[in-house]
Every structure is written in C-alpha cells, then in structure tokens.
Write a protein that holds these residues in place. Structure first.
Motif, PDB file in Angstrom:
ATOM      1  N   ALA A   1     -91.009  71.883  80.920  1.00 58.61           N
ATOM      2  CA  ALA A   1     -90.217  70.914  81.670  1.00 58.61           C
ATOM      3  C   ALA A   1     -89.902  71.438  83.077  1.00 58.61           C
ATOM      4  O   ALA A   1     -89.988  70.693  84.058  1.00 58.61           O
ATOM      5  N   ILE A   2     -89.561  72.700  83.183  1.00 63.90           N
ATOM      6  CA  ILE A   2     -89.277  73.291  84.494  1.00 63.90           C
ATOM      7  C   ILE A   2     -90.511  73.229  85.383  1.00 63.90           C
ATOM      8  O   ILE A   2     -90.425  72.915  86.571  1.00 63.90           O
ATOM      9  N   SER A   3     -91.667  73.528  84.807  1.00 64.88           N
ATOM     10  CA  SER A   3     -92.915  73.457  85.572  1.00 64.88           C
ATOM     11  C   SER A   3     -93.171  72.044  86.071  1.00 64.88           C
ATOM     12  O   SER A   3     -93.561  71.843  87.237  1.00 64.88           O
ATOM     13  N   ASP A   4     -92.939  71.048  85.224  1.00 59.95           N
ATOM     14  CA  ASP A   4     -93.154  69.661  85.623  1.00 59.95           C
ATOM     15  C   ASP A   4     -92.130  69.213  86.666  1.00 59.95           C
ATOM     16  O   ASP A   4     -92.440  68.407  87.547  1.00 59.95           O
ATOM     17  N   TYR A   5     -90.909  69.733  86.570  1.00 55.53           N
ATOM     18  CA  TYR A   5     -89.891  69.388  87.563  1.00 55.53           C
ATOM     19  C   TYR A   5     -90.329  69.834  88.954  1.00 55.53           C
ATOM     20  O   TYR A   5     -90.146  69.105  89.944  1.00 55.53           O
ATOM     21  N   LYS A   6     -90.912  71.023  89.030  1.00 54.80           N
ATOM     22  CA  LYS A   6     -91.374  71.537  90.318  1.00 54.80           C
ATOM     23  C   LYS A   6     -92.496  70.680  90.895  1.00 54.80           C
ATOM     24  O   LYS A   6     -92.730  70.688  92.110  1.00 54.80           O
ATOM     25  N   GLU A   7     -93.172  69.938  90.039  1.00 57.40           N
ATOM     26  CA  GLU A   7     -94.255  69.063  90.480  1.00 57.40           C
ATOM     27  C   GLU A   7     -93.812  67.612  90.556  1.00 57.40           C
ATOM     28  O   GLU A   7     -94.637  66.704  90.608  1.00 57.40           O
ATOM     29  N   ASP A   8     -92.474  67.384  90.534  1.00 58.73           N
ATOM     30  CA  ASP A   8     -91.906  66.042  90.621  1.00 58.73           C
ATOM     31  C   ASP A   8     -92.324  65.172  89.438  1.00 58.73           C
ATOM     32  O   ASP A   8     -92.547  63.969  89.573  1.00 58.73           O
ATOM     33  N   GLY A   9     -92.395  65.793  88.255  1.00 55.83           N
ATOM     34  CA  GLY A   9     -92.811  65.050  87.071  1.00 55.83           C
ATOM     35  C   GLY A   9     -91.731  64.165  86.489  1.00 55.83           C
ATOM     36  O   GLY A   9     -92.030  63.230  85.734  1.00 55.83           O
TER      37      GLY A   9
ATOM     38  N   ASP B   1     -87.121  62.993  86.999  1.00 55.87           N
ATOM     39  CA  ASP B   1     -85.967  62.962  87.900  1.00 55.87           C
ATOM     40  C   ASP B   1     -84.816  63.841  87.414  1.00 55.87           C
ATOM     41  O   ASP B   1     -84.214  64.563  88.213  1.00 55.87           O
ATOM     42  N   VAL B   2     -84.473  63.750  86.139  1.00 55.22           N
ATOM     43  CA  VAL B   2     -83.321  64.494  85.612  1.00 55.22           C
ATOM     44  C   VAL B   2     -83.710  65.147  84.289  1.00 55.22           C
ATOM     45  O   VAL B   2     -84.653  64.722  83.610  1.00 55.22           O
ATOM     46  N   LEU B   3     -82.940  66.180  83.935  1.00 56.26           N
ATOM     47  CA  LEU B   3     -83.218  66.938  82.719  1.00 56.26           C
ATOM     48  C   LEU B   3     -82.019  66.873  81.781  1.00 56.26           C
ATOM     49  O   LEU B   3     -80.883  67.130  82.188  1.00 56.26           O
ATOM     50  N   VAL B   4     -82.285  66.552  80.516  1.00 55.80           N
ATOM     51  CA  VAL B   4     -81.284  66.598  79.455  1.00 55.80           C
ATOM     52  C   VAL B   4     -81.812  67.549  78.391  1.00 55.80           C
ATOM     53  O   VAL B   4     -82.963  67.418  77.956  1.00 55.80           O
TER      54      VAL B   4
ATOM     55  N   LEU C   1     -77.026  73.141  91.480  1.00 63.46           N
ATOM     56  CA  LEU C   1     -78.462  73.403  91.588  1.00 63.46           C
ATOM     57  C   LEU C   1     -79.183  72.146  92.061  1.00 63.46           C
ATOM     58  O   LEU C   1     -78.654  71.035  91.937  1.00 63.46           O
ATOM     59  N   PRO C   2     -80.400  72.280  92.579  1.00 64.49           N
ATOM     60  CA  PRO C   2     -81.155  71.083  92.981  1.00 64.49           C
ATOM     61  C   PRO C   2     -81.427  70.143  91.814  1.00 64.49           C
ATOM     62  O   PRO C   2     -81.435  68.924  91.992  1.00 64.49           O
ATOM     63  N   ILE C   3     -81.644  70.676  90.619  1.00 67.97           N
ATOM     64  CA  ILE C   3     -81.950  69.861  89.455  1.00 67.97           C
ATOM     65  C   ILE C   3     -80.665  69.308  88.848  1.00 67.97           C
ATOM     66  O   ILE C   3     -79.627  69.973  88.827  1.00 67.97           O
ATOM     67  N   VAL C   4     -80.728  68.066  88.380  1.00 61.88           N
ATOM     68  CA  VAL C   4     -79.634  67.477  87.613  1.00 61.88           C
ATOM     69  C   VAL C   4     -79.896  67.776  86.144  1.00 61.88           C
ATOM     70  O   VAL C   4     -80.912  67.374  85.589  1.00 61.88           O
TER      71      VAL C   4
ATOM     72  N   ARG D   1     -76.311  60.112  74.059  1.00 61.54           N
ATOM     73  CA  ARG D   1     -76.400  58.987  74.986  1.00 61.54           C
ATOM     74  C   ARG D   1     -75.549  59.237  76.224  1.00 61.54           C
ATOM     75  O   ARG D   1     -75.972  58.954  77.350  1.00 61.54           O
ATOM     76  N   HIS D   2     -74.354  59.766  76.021  1.00 62.36           N
ATOM     77  CA  HIS D   2     -73.486  60.026  77.167  1.00 62.36           C
ATOM     78  C   HIS D   2     -74.077  61.098  78.072  1.00 62.36           C
ATOM     79  O   HIS D   2     -73.890  61.046  79.297  1.00 62.36           O
ATOM     80  N   ALA D   3     -74.768  62.074  77.497  1.00 59.21           N
ATOM     81  CA  ALA D   3     -75.438  63.085  78.316  1.00 59.21           C
ATOM     82  C   ALA D   3     -76.518  62.433  79.183  1.00 59.21           C
ATOM     83  O   ALA D   3     -76.688  62.791  80.361  1.00 59.21           O
ATOM     84  N   ILE D   4     -77.232  61.481  78.614  1.00 58.00           N
ATOM     85  CA  ILE D   4     -78.263  60.765  79.370  1.00 58.00           C
ATOM     86  C   ILE D   4     -77.618  59.886  80.439  1.00 58.00           C
ATOM     87  O   ILE D   4     -78.064  59.856  81.597  1.00 58.00           O
ATOM     88  N   TYR D   5     -76.555  59.158  80.060  1.00 55.57           N
ATOM     89  CA  TYR D   5     -75.845  58.342  81.048  1.00 55.57           C
ATOM     90  C   TYR D   5     -75.352  59.196  82.216  1.00 55.57           C
ATOM     91  O   TYR D   5     -75.487  58.818  83.387  1.00 55.57           O
ATOM     92  N   MET D   6     -74.770  60.351  81.887  1.00 61.56           N
ATOM     93  CA  MET D   6     -74.212  61.222  82.919  1.00 61.56           C
ATOM     94  C   MET D   6     -75.301  61.705  83.871  1.00 61.56           C
ATOM     95  O   MET D   6     -75.123  61.714  85.095  1.00 61.56           O
ATOM     96  N   ALA D   7     -76.448  62.095  83.331  1.00 65.85           N
ATOM     97  CA  ALA D   7     -77.556  62.560  84.172  1.00 65.85           C
ATOM     98  C   ALA D   7     -78.016  61.454  85.117  1.00 65.85           C
ATOM     99  O   ALA D   7     -78.247  61.702  86.319  1.00 65.85           O
TER     100      ALA D   7
END
Length: 385
Positions: free
Chosen positions: A106-114, A116-119, A290-293, A317-323
C-alpha cells in the motif's frame, strides 16, 4: 480534480485478528460503495477463509494493480499468492508478515498515486519484529522528514499523545519542552486543516499527579510543560494548562476544549476508551502531521473475538468516514493557498516618507486644478470685498 470517487486503500491487518470481518461488515451497507472506491490490500485466500469463519459471503473483485480498481465494487488487491497459515485468535510471525506485506504494498502504491487515503486494520505489535506502530512506521516510510502524531478521535473527544508506546519509567526522559511544542503545533495544525476547527483550544495535561492543581507544579511541569505552553501562546496557539489528568477527565473539563494533549500513552488512551465506551462513541485513531491521510479503528487485533462473528462495523465505517473527511478538508484548506492573490500595491523601501498608497497622476492633476480654481474664487471674493 478528476471526476471520480475517493480511492480508499484498506490494509487487512493481522490475518489472525478481526480485520477482514470488520472490513466486510463495513461494506455490507451499499451506501459505502456510493461514497468511495475501496481497495483492500490482502489475500483472496485469507479473505475467503475469514468470510467462511464468520458466515459472510464477501463479494469482492480480485485485482493486481490499484489502477484496476472499479467503482461500485469491493476491490481486493492481491499482495501475495502464497498460502498463509491462519490461526484465528493467535499472534504469529506468519500473520505479522502477511500484515506488513500488505502495508508495504500500500505504501508503494501511495507513492505512485494509487489511492487517496489509507485505512489500516489492526496489527499486533508482538507479531512483527521491530514494529512500533503504524504512525512511527509511516513516518519513516512517507514522512519526508516529518514525524507523525497519534490522535484519538470520537464525537466528543480528541486526544493527542506526546509520547506513545514508551514505558512509563522512560516517559520523563522522553519528554522535553521542544517535543511538547512540536506535538502541540502539529495537533493545532491538524485541527485547523484536517478537521476544520478555525481557532482550536488545546488543553495540555500535567505529567505528575495533582501537577498544576492550585498552582502547585512538579519538576516536569515547571521545567518543560509550563514553558512549552507559554511558548505556544506566543506562537498564537490557544494552549491552556497544565491540568491534572484525574480532575480534568473526571470533572468533564475536556468538553470545553477542541483537543487534549496527553504526555504518555495510558494518560490519553485510558480515559479516551472509558469515555467513548460510556457514551457509545466510535473511536478512531488518526496519524497526523504526514502527507498521507491515515486512520484506523481505535482498537487492536482483538484476538479473543477473531472468527466469532461478533464484531460491529460502525467503528471501521467511522474510520473510513474520517479519512474521507480529512482528505476533503485538506483540499478545501489548501486550494486558496495554492494561488495567493498578488499584492495590490508595491511598497518600495527607498520611497522614504512617501504615502504607501499613491494617488494616480490624473487624479493628482485634477485635484491641483480644483485647488487652483478654489484659490482663484477666494481671491476674487476678497478683492470684491
């Protein structure tokens, strides 16, 4: 921004814990797929095993790249094809390795704009060697020189931790005036930028029992905490304290503040969990600064409940809503700052005492003409008298 739904990456966490159950239950509500495009980072085999164990038939689409994710579907990105032994309810190195494989992908994909947010689903620290939690790990991997801050968030309370996962005996040594100021500043900026609180009020807790009560301060309060609060106030941050933790939470003073800065893990975590449990709030853990949410349910792997089908879905669900809310708030907050308006005037140092706003030439000439006419009119009147 292109017209698409927000892409939410969700790591499966410890494969012997409750991660898959809470993820699948969260997306049993069809409205969730209207809100975002989920990408589960995990294993189709592990997912099928968990679904069978808790009596859920998860309808997911297997993909191999984040770019393949389809809207309106529960996408599962295969992070490894090997069989992973699942021992529900047991922390094992194999389960920890599976969790980290998914997180690293997931971190690798984040660096490639794969996405928007991480839960993140929970990971047991004792299953992973040298793993000090998601916040520390993400700081090292994507922090760009910045250190993250753990914040616990519910409907009624927000608690940030100056030190986290530090033995109690080591807390005084781990604290410093500079560190308190640094964490409080990150907290303040997160409340403004990610949670849209325009002028947040932050309560700072004392380290020692009764510290700060009736003006009595311990060594740490005198040498570090109070000077840090004074420095924060000088920086324009509304910081108050130090407050003794027992009275502060016991008397409900936290309701008067937008955030609470605790000195160590249990000082913040214990009252947070007690208050959210009583009020039935859904606690979410946030990595700030951090830059990542990144967000997560504010509970661990819960091995004692793994495979029993007893987990509720609301916290995930609330974790997803918050992100999603944090990501949108950042876009709204940052957009005006990306293209600031130019100055409406140019102020030159060498102009000396000249007025800062100079009148245009044609107006000056018109004014001079009027002054000359007025003077001529006065002269004529005086001559007539």
């Amino acid at each position: 921004m292109e017209n698409r739904k927000i892409r939410v990456a969700i790591t499966h966490g410890d494969t012997n814990g409750v991660g898959y159950e809470v993820i699948f239950k969260a997306f049993e509500d069809p409205a969730m797929l209207e809100l975002c495009t989920p990408i589960i980072y995990g294993s189709p085999k592990a997912a099928a095993y968990h679904g069978k164990a808790v009596g859920i038939d998860p309808q997911f689409t297997i993909i191999h790249q984040a770019s393949e994710a389809k809207e309106g579907r529960l996408n599962l990105l295969t992070t490894f094809d090997d069989e992973v032994k699942i021992d529900l309810g047991m922390p094992t190195p194999e389960a920890g390795e599976a969790a980290m494989t998914a997180l690293n992908r997931a971190i690798s994909d984040y660096k490639e704009d794969g996405f928007d947010v991480l839960v993140t689903a929970p990971v047991a620290k004792n299953s992973v060697k040298d793993f000090d939690g998601h916040t520390a790990y993400l700081s090292n991997m994507v922090g760009e020189g910045r250190r993250g801050l753990t914040i616990l968030v519910s409907d009624s309370l927000r608690v940030a931790l100056v030190t986290n996962n530090v033995s109690l005996k080591d807390v005084p040594e781990a604290l410093s005036r500079q560190k308190i100021v640094e964490k409080a500043t990150i907290f303040h900026e997160t409340l403004r930028r990610d949670m849209r609180i325009s002028s947040p009020r932050i309560a700072v807790l004392a380290l020692n029992p009764r510290g700060g009560e009736d003006g009595i301060l311990g060594d740490e309060e005198q040498e570090m905490i109070k000077p840090a609060i004074e420095q924060l106030v000088e920086q324009g941050i509304q910081a108050f304290g130090p407050y003794p933790a027992d009275d502060f939470f016991g008397n409900g003073y936290y309701a008067s503040f937008d955030g609470v800065l605790a000195m160590y893990h249990d000082q913040g975590q214990t009252p947070f969990k007690a208050i959210t449990s009583i009020s039935d709030d859904r606690g979410v853990r946030v990595t700030a600064g951090l830059p990542i949410v990144r967000t997560a349910p504010a509970y661990g792997a819960l091995f004692e409940l793994a495979g029993k089908g007893q987990m509720e879905a609301e916290t995930m669900r609330h974790a997803i809503y918050m992100a999603i809310d944090m990501w949108r708030n950042r876009q709204d907050y940052d957009e005006p700052l990306a293209n600031p308006l130019p100055k409406l005037y140019h102020e030159r140092r060498e102009d000396g005492d000249r007025p800062r706003f100079n009148m245009p030439r044609e107006k000056r000439e018109l004014r001079n003409d009027r002054n000359a006419d007025n003077q001529q009119f006065t002269d004529n009147n005086e001559a007539a008298e």
